[in-house]
Structures are given as C-alpha cells and as structure tokens.
Design a protein around this motif. Sequence first.
Motif: not given
Lengths: 114, 111
Positions: A94, A100-104, B34, B36, B48
């Motif tokens: 991340s 506020n960024q999602p995990q990849h 979040l 997924y 999100m």
Amino acid sequence: NAGVTQTPKFRVLKTGQSMTLLCAQDMNHEYMYWYRQDPGMGLRLIHYSVGEGTTAKGEVPDGYNVSRLKKQNFLLGLESAAPSQTSVYFCASSRDAESNQPQHFGDGTRLSIL
Amino acid sequence: EDKVVQSPLSLVVHEGDTVTLNCSYEVTNFRSLLWYKQEKKAPTFLFMLTSSGIEKKSGRLSSILDKKELFSILNITATQTGDSAVYLCAGKGGGTYKYIFGTGTRLKVLA
C-alpha cells in the motif's frame, strides 16, 4: 501492469527445510505486508514493512523472518518449516499509512509442509 | 482490541437473487472500510468507504457505511454465477499500517 508479483506460486516442503518467498511490487509503495490465510481464520498479518530497510512483527510472526533490502522487494523466510505453516501466503502493498488507499495483493503462494 | 466481524459466514443463492453481506467493526481511530472480492487467487479491491451514508456503487454491487452503528453492508443485485467468491471486509485506522480483516463471507450462486 504487474502490480504485486509473488514467487513461487506453489511449493511442497519437508518438515525442517527452509525456503524464501519473494514478493515484488512495481507501484513504488512504501508499505508491504505478508499475510497467511487459513480456512476460517481470514487474513492474518505475519510481518510488515513501512519502508526500505525496516521490518516489524505482525500478529503471527513466530517461525518467520523477513527482509526488505530494496523498496520494491519483500522476502519472507521460513528457516525450519513446520506442518503448522501449511497455508496460502499473500503479499500486499500500500502507498502509506495516512492516505486512504487500498492494499494491492499478489496472487498468493500455496505452501504445503509434509 | 480491534476487530472486524462478517456475517453470514456462507451463503448459497440462485442466480437473480439479491444478497446483503454484513460487516461490523471496532477499529481504533477508524478511517476507512474496504471490501474485497476473492475468487481463487488475490483479493481484488471493490470499494473503500470513509463517510457515513454515502453509497458506493459499481454495476450490480453497492456498499454503504454507518459510522454511528459501526457497520457496513455490501449488496449484490441480480446475482450471477460469476459473483461466487469470498467477500472480505477490512477496517483501517488512521496513521497506522494495519488493515483488520474479517474472516469473509463465502457466497455461492447457483445457476
């Protein structure tokens, strides 16, 4: 457009053997994570890194070591594999903690310890 | 201790049905929730949510957050067999590395 790449995809080990799982990301992310996923347990954090040269323990770190010598790579090591470490391992990255960024996530490594 | 709880654990429906998946959370200094979707490999990001009451929508999927009651729902309308997957919910606190994951809801859509 690779994102997060994990190698190998599958591995079978004997108890006591060692191995290293490699995770590489090409998004210039600061944070990287190793999780294990077991049936009914969800994703559990093993170790994480907040930047090159730094690592820290997650909730289930015992039996694992990690290194982050380069920003884009995060290695997970099993020094002496045990059957309890049979699991699917996911690497994630991340951008940072504040945004506020999602995990990849990578596609996972399925590891069996006999 | 921070935690995220999803319900139901599993769900079997027929194509065309509408499903609602639930996620309740207790996350210190909560910032975002979040969702997924996980098929056979990597969890893939869906939504999100950071503000209460605002619906995020993508095609047949939508999600809403209630920050007062500390929960989120994921709705899937007109389900298709391709929606069969495990749906994961995760909460994140501000200024922290940690994403707290629930155990997931396994959805199976029958043709």
